[in-house]
Design an enzyme around this catalytic site. Structure first.
Site, PDB file in Angstrom:
ATOM      1  N   ALA A 172       0.464  -1.200  -0.106  1.00  0.00           N
ATOM      2  CA  ALA A 172       0.346   0.135   0.170  1.00  0.00           C
ATOM      3  C   ALA A 172       0.780   1.095   0.197  1.00  0.00           C
ATOM      4  CB  ALA A 172      -0.603   0.373   1.207  1.00  0.00           C
ATOM      5  N   TRP A 173       0.313   2.066  -0.948  1.00  0.00           N
ATOM      6  CA  TRP A 173       1.434   3.722  -0.784  1.00  0.00           C
ATOM      7  C   TRP A 173       0.670   5.068  -1.538  1.00  0.00           C
ATOM      8  CZ3 TRP A 173       5.831   3.430  -4.446  1.00  0.00           C
ATOM      9  CH2 TRP A 173       5.241   3.100  -5.820  1.00  0.00           C
ATOM     10  N   ASN A 174       0.720   5.557  -1.229  1.00  0.00           N
ATOM     11  CA  ASN A 174      -0.527   6.724  -1.472  1.00  0.00           C
ATOM     12  C   ASN A 174       0.735   7.748  -1.792  1.00  0.00           C
ATOM     13  OD1 ASN A 174      -2.434   6.253   0.590  1.00  0.00           O
ATOM     14  ND2 ASN A 174      -1.039   6.140   1.635  1.00  0.00           N
ATOM     15  N   HIS A 223       5.410  23.115  11.126  1.00  0.00           N
ATOM     16  CA  HIS A 223       6.320  23.436   9.795  1.00  0.00           C
ATOM     17  C   HIS A 223       7.339  24.573   9.939  1.00  0.00           C
ATOM     18  CE1 HIS A 223       3.277  26.564   8.765  1.00  0.00           C
ATOM     19  NE2 HIS A 223       4.712  27.570   8.685  1.00  0.00           N
ATOM     20  N   ASP A 241       9.049  27.583   8.736  1.00  0.00           N
ATOM     21  CA  ASP A 241       9.258  29.099   7.784  1.00  0.00           C
ATOM     22  C   ASP A 241      11.356  28.593   6.662  1.00  0.00           C
ATOM     23  OD1 ASP A 241       6.945  28.547   7.536  1.00  0.00           O
ATOM     24  OD2 ASP A 241       7.004  30.580   9.349  1.00  0.00           O
ATOM     25  N   HIS A 274      10.632  32.844   2.184  1.00  0.00           N
ATOM     26  CA  HIS A 274       9.541  32.556   2.791  1.00  0.00           C
ATOM     27  C   HIS A 274       9.075  33.615   2.775  1.00  0.00           C
ATOM     28  CE1 HIS A 274       5.601  31.766   3.598  1.00  0.00           C
ATOM     29  NE2 HIS A 274       5.737  32.035   5.112  1.00  0.00           N
ATOM     30  N   HIS A 281       7.842  37.164  10.512  1.00  0.00           N
ATOM     31  CA  HIS A 281       7.989  36.990   9.621  1.00  0.00           C
ATOM     32  C   HIS A 281       9.444  37.837   8.715  1.00  0.00           C
ATOM     33  CE1 HIS A 281       5.046  34.484   9.303  1.00  0.00           C
ATOM     34  NE2 HIS A 281       5.832  33.336   8.093  1.00  0.00           N
TER      35      HIS A 281
END
Length: 258
Positions: free
Chosen positions: A60-62, A73, A75, A79, A207
């Site tokens: 099985a894999w996606n 996540h 940055d 970005h 940011h």
């Protein structure tokens, strides 16, 4: 015994524990949503390639579709416009992704005021209590916000004036960017800036200042309450996406006597 042998032994006997600071990534994981007409990233979706069927009888894999800035996540400097000539996520030196953790706990203040902001005096207060920030450290802002992570509406906490989540003031963001002992800044919220950061000058100052100063951001962290104010070590493991502006990441903390 070598240093690495000692670490392996400490992990085996439990005197050093590994704490996962990562929010599990699924199609339900809250992600940042910008107002129209600005474009938005996508969250996670999985498309089966095979699942023990005629297309693949023993496996099985996606195929995975996910935005660079979904869930927990990192940055990278590229970005943001202030860091556009800086490093993409694959260019960040590995040693910058491992370092001492500094926890600023303002969970009580954030519980009273969802728009609470870190100011320079909060960093100075931490140093009076715990000493100078260590070299190559990652500052983690504890707000208790991850407790809302199971409910997207409560996590984003938006009204007619936009989202209301704790963050950093303009002066606080500049303080972080100007401190050469800091490699990165991590939060429990959906983004490294406060919910109302679009109203600040400059907009989204964390940011703007951090990524322009070759520092890195981490979002949607969990289990921060299990970390001491000082003494833990972080390991940040983003995908080395060539040219990537960021990446979903697995984030671990190594804690003695946890």
């Amino acid at each position: 015994m070598s240093v690495l042998q000692g670490l392996v032994a400490a992990l085996s006997d439990g005197s050093v524990q590994v704490i996962d600071l990562t929010t599990p990534l699924s199609g339900d994981t809250p992600i940042l949503n910008l107002p129209q007409p600005l474009a938005n990233t996508v969250g996670l979706s999985l498309t089966p390639v095979s699942n023990f069927d005629d297309a693949g009888p023993a496996w099985a894999w996606n195929d995975v579709t996910v935005g660079e800035h979904a869930g927990t996540h990192l940055d990278a400097p590229v970005h943001w416009i202030t860091g556009r000539d800086g490093k993409s996520v694959d260019e960040i030196e590995p040693w910058r992704l491992v370092g001492p953790i500094v926890v600023l706990d303002k969970s009580a203040e954030a519980a009273q005021d969802p728009d609470f902001l870190l100011e320079p005096e909060h960093f100075e207060e931490w140093q009076r209590d715990h000493g100078q920030l260590p070299e190559n450290c990652w500052v983690i802002f504890r707000t208790g916000w991850s407790a809302r992570g199971g409910n997207a509406s409560e996590f984003v906490n938006a009204d007619e004036n936009g989202p209301h989540t704790p963050g950093v003031s303009v002066a606080g963001a500049k303080w972080i960017a100007d401190n050469d002992r800091i490699s990165g800044f991590g939060v429990e919220t959906v983004g490294i800036d406060a919910g109302q950061a679009a109203t600040m000058d400059p907009m989204f100052p964390v940011h703007s200042f951090l990524l322009g100063a070759d520092k890195y951001g981490l979002t949607s962290l969990r289990n921060i309450e299990r970390l001491p104010a000082t003494g833990a070590t972080i390991l940040v493991a983003p995908l080395p996406i060539v040219g990537g502006t960021g990446s979903p990441a697995r984030v671990f903390a190594f804690v003695e006597g946890a």
